[in-house]
Scaffold this motif. Structure first.
Motif, mmCIF file in Angstrom:
data_model
loop_
_atom_site.group_PDB
_atom_site.id
_atom_site.type_symbol
_atom_site.label_atom_id
_atom_site.label_comp_id
_atom_site.label_asym_id
_atom_site.label_seq_id
_atom_site.Cartn_x
_atom_site.Cartn_y
_atom_site.Cartn_z
ATOM 1 N N VAL A 86 20.383 -11.409 -6.728
ATOM 2 C CA VAL A 86 19.261 -10.501 -6.985
ATOM 3 C C VAL A 86 19.632 -9.077 -6.569
ATOM 4 N N ILE A 87 20.188 -8.937 -5.367
ATOM 5 C CA ILE A 87 20.534 -7.601 -4.868
ATOM 6 C C ILE A 87 21.579 -6.943 -5.757
ATOM 7 N N GLN A 88 22.610 -7.675 -6.143
ATOM 8 C CA GLN A 88 23.662 -7.102 -6.986
ATOM 9 C C GLN A 88 23.097 -6.635 -8.324
ATOM 10 N N ILE A 119 19.810 0.199 -10.433
ATOM 11 C CA ILE A 119 19.635 1.498 -9.781
ATOM 12 C C ILE A 119 20.720 2.460 -10.233
ATOM 13 N N HIS A 120 21.962 1.999 -10.233
ATOM 14 C CA HIS A 120 23.089 2.871 -10.581
ATOM 15 C C HIS A 120 23.086 3.286 -12.048
ATOM 16 N N ILE A 138 20.649 1.975 -0.743
ATOM 17 C CA ILE A 138 20.984 1.899 0.678
ATOM 18 C C ILE A 138 20.312 0.675 1.299
ATOM 19 N N TRP A 139 20.815 0.318 2.504
ATOM 20 C CA TRP A 139 20.330 -0.885 3.199
ATOM 21 C C TRP A 139 20.473 -0.673 4.699
ATOM 22 N N ILE A 140 19.562 -1.291 5.493
ATOM 23 C CA ILE A 140 19.644 -1.186 6.953
ATOM 24 C C ILE A 140 19.453 -2.582 7.558
ATOM 25 N N GLY A 178 26.824 -4.145 -3.494
ATOM 26 C CA GLY A 178 26.598 -3.016 -4.386
ATOM 27 C C GLY A 178 25.879 -1.841 -3.775
ATOM 28 N N PHE A 179 25.664 -1.858 -2.462
ATOM 29 C CA PHE A 179 25.026 -0.710 -1.811
ATOM 30 C C PHE A 179 26.023 0.440 -1.675
ATOM 31 N N ASP A 180 25.510 1.646 -1.779
ATOM 32 C CA ASP A 180 26.349 2.833 -1.601
ATOM 33 C C ASP A 180 26.549 3.170 -0.135
#
Length: 347
Positions: A189-191, A197-198, A210-212, A227-229
């Motif tokens: 799902v995240i990928q 987004i990209h 982004i992710w935390i 796939g997070f920047d």
């Protein structure tokens, strides 16, 4: 050992977590979170106490996020992962409505920028988490998040904010990989969401993601493969002294992640909490080593930073938030944070 992500290559310098919507207490009580124009002013720029003149910038980026929202009946629903009260599509839309309220939140930030010496500031938006019990299979989960993002971008395009706000991208709200297959797969799902987004552009530039995650969260060190920047790591040492700030800083340094600095309203009245925040600042300025002797660099100078400073508290003494309260009370800690944000040593 790899360094923190270079500020030159990072899409973020100093990221302020801006809580909106509702936080839902452990007893189910919802606590409303919102921002007005005057709240943002001491977060955008610094005024020299002696001269009254602007002498620097505070936070460069603002992440708008909500952990909960109310449904039509006034009951709390969770925008992050939750088994018993997950938010549905209509409640996702209510969260979006909160972001776009007139004179609050995004609109309030725009007004504050127009009242400041700044030309504009950067904005990031949290995506609600698609709980499987609401959205079904992974294809439906992906489509729901992408549809919400596209609807947000459509609404953003109607706002006259080009002179004050620069939308940079989106944030994945869930702080760990919860569903890991085979029936549901957060990685997949995240990928897919990050790819969507990209594929979007704002003023000719691709949007970023982004992710935390928190220290030792499932998948915390997979951020690049997902796939997070850019990702930041939460030490959690401010809230739990048994957690190691040094270990989190070493992990951030090793995995090319930014560092999250954490505090809340407690620093205004609790000396132990204030001391824990000061330990973050000391470690950020000097670097250090963990118990195994692994070293980390001074993240004050070398790393993009995310700042968790809590949400709004409504008590008998009025509406309070940690950073805003430090400024309003003339607490010297506000000045110390200004110097830290700008990589300087207080005089």
């Amino acid at each position: 050992m790899a360094p923190y992500p270079s500020l030159r290559n990072s899409p973020i310098d100093q990221l302020f977590l801006t809580y909106t919507g509702y936080s839902i207490g452990t007893d189910g009580t919802p606590h409303y979170q919102f921002w007005e124009c005057t709240d943002f002013l001491p977060l955008l720029f610094h005024t020299d106490p002696a001269t009254g003149l602007t002498d620097g910038v505070m936070f460069t980026d603002f992440l708008f996020l909500a952990l909960g929202i109310l449904n039509q009946s006034g009951e709390g629903r969770f925008l992050a992962r939750h088994d018993k009260a997950p938010a549905n599509w209509n409640e996702w839309l209510r969260y979006m409505d909160e972001l776009f309220l007139c004179d609050r939140n995004l609109d309030a930030l725009c007004q504050a920028v127009r009242c400041s010496p700044l030309s504009r500031t950067n904005v990031w938006i949290a995506l609600p988490y698609p709980n499987p019990q609401v959205f079904g299979d992974d294809e439906c989960r992906i489509q729901a998040v992408v549809d919400w993002m596209c609807l947000f971008l459509e609404r953003w395009a109607t706002k006259p904010w080009q002179d004050c706000l620069s939308l940079k991208g989106f944030y994945w709200l869930q702080e760990s990989l919860y569903f890991q297959g085979p029936e549901y797969d957060d990685r997949r799902v995240i990928q897919a969401v990050n790819a969507a987004i990209h594929s979007c552009k704002m003023v000719g530039q691709p949007l970023r993601s982004i992710w935390i995650p928190y220290q030792q969260a499932a998948g915390w060190n997979e951020w690049s493969q997902l796939g997070f920047d850019l990702a930041f790591l939460q030490p959690n040492a401010y809230f739990n002294p048994k957690k190691s700030l040094d270990a989190a800083a070493v992990a951030s340094y090793d995995q090319q992640m930014g560092v999250e600095i954490e505090f809340d309203l407690g620093v205004t009245y609790d000396q132990d909490k204030r001391a824990r925040l000061l330990e973050y600042l000391r470690a950020g300025a000097a670097g250090g080593t963990d118990r195994q002797g692994q070293s980390y660099g001074p993240f004050q100078y070398d790393s993009p930073l995310a700042w968790y400073t809590g949400g709004w508290f409504f008590g008998k003494n009025g509406r309070k938030q940690a950073m805003v309260s430090l400024y309003q009370s003339g607490d010297p800690l506000y000045e110390q944070l200004f110097y830290f944000l700008n990589g300087m040593t207080p005089p």
